[in-house]
Design an enzyme around this catalytic site. Structure first.
Site, PDB file in Angstrom:
ATOM      1  CE  LYS A 111      -4.350  -1.785   1.319  1.00 40.19           C
ATOM      2  NZ  LYS A 111      -5.471  -1.536   1.692  1.00 40.19           N
ATOM      3  CE  LYS A 193      -8.339 -14.669  -4.170  1.00 41.61           C
ATOM      4  NZ  LYS A 193      -8.494 -14.417  -2.920  1.00 41.61           N
ATOM      5  CE  LYS A 196     -13.827 -11.431   1.887  1.00 40.46           C
ATOM      6  NZ  LYS A 196     -12.744 -10.687   2.256  1.00 40.46           N
TER       7      LYS A 196
END
Ligand code: ATP
Ligand code: LTN
Length: 329
Positions: A111, A193, A196
């Site tokens: 990040k 993949k 969510k």
């Protein structure tokens, strides 16, 4: 009986990928180990969270875990924020972690490397809180995704450091990284993949998707133009993904499914996978609704935090004694 613990962050809706790749294993493990599963909501707030959403996600997650087969008689289920000892031990772990160690944690490193704005100090120190979550219960094993292995290794280092400085206090935990094999891929881009945090709703099946909508997502899953049903991840990732989903939900070996589909078309396979997902979600959501309408969740959480709370209370008291923080004996 060996202890196993895992935490789940309530930062989104659970997908079919989460179930097949992780939750299904937790449910099997509860027969073999003394299981502790908690909702890591103190971890969720390391990034901005809408309070309403956080509450809803946490509730849905607990209800879904129970509906999927997590048995509160076998598994201690609780909400992290219900036990203040987590943050207490978390602070103690923060004080035993080196800046360099935390700076090496990939989640934080990635990040900052991306130059993301608004990174909180909580995101930086969160692996120390995670170590506290694990060490609190003397967990022998911690099942996690690959991305979390590094955090469990930090917990090991902290346990060893603490034991060395103050005498035997913590069990040194071992990460268990789920074997890939049942990795569920995006329905729209089967080399990626199913996740969510995906933006395209057609790519992902949420466990709380309307069953009919989920069926449609399967029917419009991206495949290929080869026209033969084979398990070939390399050349036919879309078909391989559908076969994996069917095999997992029906407990049927992939080879058997492939045999059944000799000479048949993609449409027929999609129909069966669609129907299987439809039935799975209908049954799951019926249980989910019954759980939401009952007091099962409240009872499980109350009993879970009572049991976990007793262990946590004792552990923190011991740690405080070791550190010279408590004055009375
Ligand atoms: P995010 O999109 O926020 O990265 P995620 O859906 O990938 O979330 P995680 O919370 O990172 O899920 O993972 C929870 C558990 O579910 C992990 O053990 C992970 O390995 C497993 N898991 C997640 N997605 C899949 C998938 N598509 N197939 C198999 N297992 C999965
Ligand atoms: N950091 C984990 C969630 C988590 C966890 C834990 C997992 C918090 N505490 C303790 C295992 C053990 C995540 O982001 N998935």
């Amino acid at each position: 009986m060996k202890r196993m613990l895992s935490g789940v962050k309530p930062t989104g809706r659970l997908t079919l990928g989460n179930y097949i790749g992780a939750i299904r294993q937790f449910i099997q493990y509860q027969d073999e180990y003394e299981m502790f599963i908690f909702i890591a909501n103190m971890h969720a707030i390391t990034i901005p969270c809408d309070p309403k959403q956080l509450r809803q996600n946490s509730k849905d997650m607990i209800a879904l875990y129970l509906a999927l087969g997590l048995d509160p008689e076998k598994t201690t289920l609780f909400l992290q924020s219900d036990l203040p000892q987590h943050t207490e031990l978390g602070w103690i772990m923060t004080c035993h972690s080196y800046m360099g160690e935390l700076q090496r944690m990939t989640q934080y490193k990635d990040k900052t490397a991306k130059g993301e704005a608004g990174i909180t100090a909580g995101l930086f120190t969160y692996p120390a809180l995670m170590a506290a979550d694990i060490l609190m219960y003397d967990a022998d094993y911690v099942p996690v995704g690959v991305d979390q292995k590094q955090h469990v290794e930090l917990a090991r280092d902290l346990a060893e450091r603490f034991n060395h400085r103050y005498g035997d206090t913590f069990v040194v935990p071992e990460p268990i990284v789920q074997k890939v094999g049942a990795k569920i891929m995006s329905l729209q881009n089967p080399t990626k993949k199913m996740s969510k945090s995906e933006d395209n709703p057609k790519a992902t099946i949420d466990l709380l998707d309307e069953p009919n909508v989920a069926r449609k997502k399967i029917m419009s899953a991206v495949t290929d133009s080869l026209g033969v049903i084979r398990y070939d991840v390399e050349n036919q990732p879309g078909i391989a993904n559908l076969l994996t989903i069917l095999s997992a939900l029906n407990n049927e070996a992939i080879e058997g499914i492939v045999k059944r589909y000799e000479g048949k078309g993609y449409g027929e396979l999609k129909k069966e996978v669609g129907q299987t997902v439809f039935d799975f979600l209908s049954d799951l959501q019926e249980k989910y609704r019954a759980i939401i309408a009952s007091s099962i969740m409240d009872d499980a959480l109350r009993e879970g935090s009572e049991k976990a709370g007793k262990i946590a209370y004792k552990k923190v008291a011991k740690v405080k004694r070791k550190l010279g923080l408590s004055v009375v004996k």
